[in-house]
Scaffold this motif. Structure first.
Motif, PDB file in Angstrom:
ATOM      1  N   MET A  53       0.832  -1.187   0.000  1.00 18.31           N
ATOM      2  CA  MET A  53       0.000   0.000   0.000  1.00 18.31           C
ATOM      3  C   MET A  53       0.872   1.245   0.000  1.00 18.31           C
ATOM      4  O   MET A  53       2.042   1.179  -0.278  1.00 18.31           O
ATOM      5  N   ALA A  54       0.310   2.366   0.404  1.00 18.72           N
ATOM      6  CA  ALA A  54       0.988   3.656   0.305  1.00 18.72           C
ATOM      7  C   ALA A  54       1.625   4.078   1.625  1.00 18.72           C
ATOM      8  O   ALA A  54       1.232   3.629   2.694  1.00 18.72           O
ATOM      9  N   GLN A  55       2.602   4.977   1.495  1.00 25.14           N
ATOM     10  CA  GLN A  55       3.202   5.594   2.672  1.00 25.14           C
ATOM     11  C   GLN A  55       2.539   6.962   2.854  1.00 25.14           C
ATOM     12  O   GLN A  55       2.571   7.801   1.947  1.00 25.14           O
ATOM     13  N   ILE A  56       1.940   7.180   4.033  1.00 26.49           N
ATOM     14  CA  ILE A  56       1.161   8.387   4.305  1.00 26.49           C
ATOM     15  C   ILE A  56       1.815   9.160   5.442  1.00 26.49           C
ATOM     16  O   ILE A  56       2.188   8.581   6.464  1.00 26.49           O
ATOM     17  N   LEU A  57       1.898  10.481   5.272  1.00 23.41           N
ATOM     18  CA  LEU A  57       2.358  11.369   6.339  1.00 23.41           C
ATOM     19  C   LEU A  57       1.131  12.069   6.908  1.00 23.41           C
ATOM     20  O   LEU A  57       0.410  12.753   6.188  1.00 23.41           O
ATOM     21  N   VAL A  58       0.884  11.863   8.210  1.00 19.87           N
ATOM     22  CA  VAL A  58      -0.227  12.501   8.913  1.00 19.87           C
ATOM     23  C   VAL A  58       0.352  13.604   9.793  1.00 19.87           C
ATOM     24  O   VAL A  58       1.230  13.347  10.610  1.00 19.87           O
ATOM     25  N   ALA A  63       8.259  19.807  11.836  1.00 25.05           N
ATOM     26  CA  ALA A  63       8.480  18.362  11.811  1.00 25.05           C
ATOM     27  C   ALA A  63       7.889  17.754  10.538  1.00 25.05           C
ATOM     28  O   ALA A  63       8.449  16.811   9.972  1.00 25.05           O
ATOM     29  N   ALA A  64       6.774  18.309  10.070  1.00 21.85           N
ATOM     30  CA  ALA A  64       6.144  17.818   8.844  1.00 21.85           C
ATOM     31  C   ALA A  64       7.052  18.029   7.640  1.00 21.85           C
ATOM     32  O   ALA A  64       7.203  17.129   6.804  1.00 21.85           O
ATOM     33  N   VAL A  65       7.656  19.208   7.542  1.00 20.46           N
ATOM     34  CA  VAL A  65       8.547  19.495   6.414  1.00 20.46           C
ATOM     35  C   VAL A  65       9.744  18.546   6.441  1.00 20.46           C
ATOM     36  O   VAL A  65      10.123  17.971   5.413  1.00 20.46           O
ATOM     37  N   SER A  66      10.329  18.358   7.609  1.00 18.15           N
ATOM     38  CA  SER A  66      11.465  17.438   7.741  1.00 18.15           C
ATOM     39  C   SER A  66      11.072  16.016   7.364  1.00 18.15           C
ATOM     40  O   SER A  66      11.792  15.337   6.637  1.00 18.15           O
ATOM     41  N   ALA A  67       9.925  15.563   7.862  1.00 17.39           N
ATOM     42  CA  ALA A  67       9.456  14.208   7.557  1.00 17.39           C
ATOM     43  C   ALA A  67       9.168  14.061   6.074  1.00 17.39           C
ATOM     44  O   ALA A  67       9.500  13.037   5.466  1.00 17.39           O
ATOM     45  N   PHE A  68       8.569  15.074   5.471  1.00 23.84           N
ATOM     46  CA  PHE A  68       8.266  15.016   4.045  1.00 23.84           C
ATOM     47  C   PHE A  68       9.548  14.881   3.230  1.00 23.84           C
ATOM     48  O   PHE A  68       9.639  14.045   2.332  1.00 23.84           O
ATOM     49  N   GLU A  69      10.532  15.703   3.553  1.00 25.36           N
ATOM     50  CA  GLU A  69      11.798  15.669   2.812  1.00 25.36           C
ATOM     51  C   GLU A  69      12.512  14.328   2.983  1.00 25.36           C
ATOM     52  O   GLU A  69      13.109  13.817   2.039  1.00 25.36           O
ATOM     53  N   ALA A  70      12.437  13.745   4.179  1.00 28.58           N
ATOM     54  CA  ALA A  70      13.104  12.473   4.448  1.00 28.58           C
ATOM     55  C   ALA A  70      12.362  11.283   3.830  1.00 28.58           C
ATOM     56  O   ALA A  70      12.986  10.347   3.339  1.00 28.58           O
ATOM     57  N   LEU A  71      11.032  11.335   3.847  1.00 29.08           N
ATOM     58  CA  LEU A  71      10.230  10.180   3.449  1.00 29.08           C
ATOM     59  C   LEU A  71       9.726  10.208   2.011  1.00 29.08           C
ATOM     60  O   LEU A  71       9.516   9.163   1.410  1.00 29.08           O
ATOM     61  N   ARG A  72       9.442  11.410   1.495  1.00 28.33           N
ATOM     62  CA  ARG A  72       8.750  11.547   0.210  1.00 28.33           C
ATOM     63  C   ARG A  72       7.544  10.599   0.165  1.00 28.33           C
ATOM     64  O   ARG A  72       7.473   9.663  -0.636  1.00 28.33           O
ATOM     65  N   PRO A  73       6.555  10.841   1.068  1.00 28.71           N
ATOM     66  CA  PRO A  73       5.392   9.945   1.150  1.00 28.71           C
ATOM     67  C   PRO A  73       4.544  10.014  -0.121  1.00 28.71           C
ATOM     68  O   PRO A  73       4.701  10.908  -0.957  1.00 28.71           O
ATOM     69  N   ASP A  74       3.635   9.072  -0.221  1.00 26.87           N
ATOM     70  CA  ASP A  74       2.722   9.025  -1.363  1.00 26.87           C
ATOM     71  C   ASP A  74       1.579  10.011  -1.220  1.00 26.87           C
ATOM     72  O   ASP A  74       0.962  10.403  -2.215  1.00 26.87           O
ATOM     73  N   CYS A  75       1.251  10.394   0.017  1.00 28.41           N
ATOM     74  CA  CYS A  75       0.173  11.335   0.291  1.00 28.41           C
ATOM     75  C   CYS A  75       0.398  11.960   1.661  1.00 28.41           C
ATOM     76  O   CYS A  75       1.003  11.339   2.537  1.00 28.41           O
ATOM     77  N   VAL A  76      -0.108  13.194   1.834  1.00 28.86           N
ATOM     78  CA  VAL A  76      -0.014  13.896   3.117  1.00 28.86           C
ATOM     79  C   VAL A  76      -1.416  14.276   3.564  1.00 28.86           C
ATOM     80  O   VAL A  76      -2.198  14.815   2.773  1.00 28.86           O
TER      81      VAL A  76
END
Length: 127
Positions: free
Chosen positions: A1-6, A36-49
């Motif tokens: 499935m997808a990687q999601i950032l909440v 923390a969201a920006v850092s996590a986004f840059e590190a993870l490149r999730p499929d959806c936020v």
């Protein structure tokens, strides 16, 4: 499935969304504030936020602008907010949100939107 950032400053909402999305088979990472969201986004490149609008420090608009400023294919973003007015929704769309969901929300609606965004292509709207 997808990687999601909440991203939400309310622990209860982060946990609810994490639980529901993990039950659907998604891998979920959570952040409690905009930086923390920006850092996590840059590190993870999730499929959806899934992104709260009103947070201390860097708010959801700022996070959204940072996400949209990244190179590569745009990542779908579902905005969550207690400020469900036309002006806020318009600003979110201008900044690049794919969907705008008013709190309180039904968790299954967020799951359905996420699936539509990931597997059926772009949609824009308000719930």
């Amino acid at each position: 499935m997808a990687q999601i950032l909440v991203v939400d400053d309310e622990l209860a909402i982060r946990q609810l969304l994490t639980d529901v999305l993990e039950m659907e088979g998604h891998e979920v990472r959570a952040a409690a504030d905009g930086l923390a969201a920006v850092s996590a986004f840059e590190a993870l490149r999730p499929d959806c936020v899934v992104l709260d609008l009103m947070m201390p420090g860097l708010d959801g608009y700022g996070v959204l602008r940072r996400i949209r400023g990244e190179d590569g294919e745009p990542v779908p973003v579902i905005m969550l907010t207690a400020a469900a007015d036309r002006e806020s929704a318009a600003r979110a769309w201008v900044d690049g949100a794919d969907f705008y969901v008013a709190k309180p929300f039904v968790p299954d609606d967020v799951v359905d939107l996420l699936h539509r965004l990931l597997y059926e292509g772009p949609v824009v709207g308000v719930v």
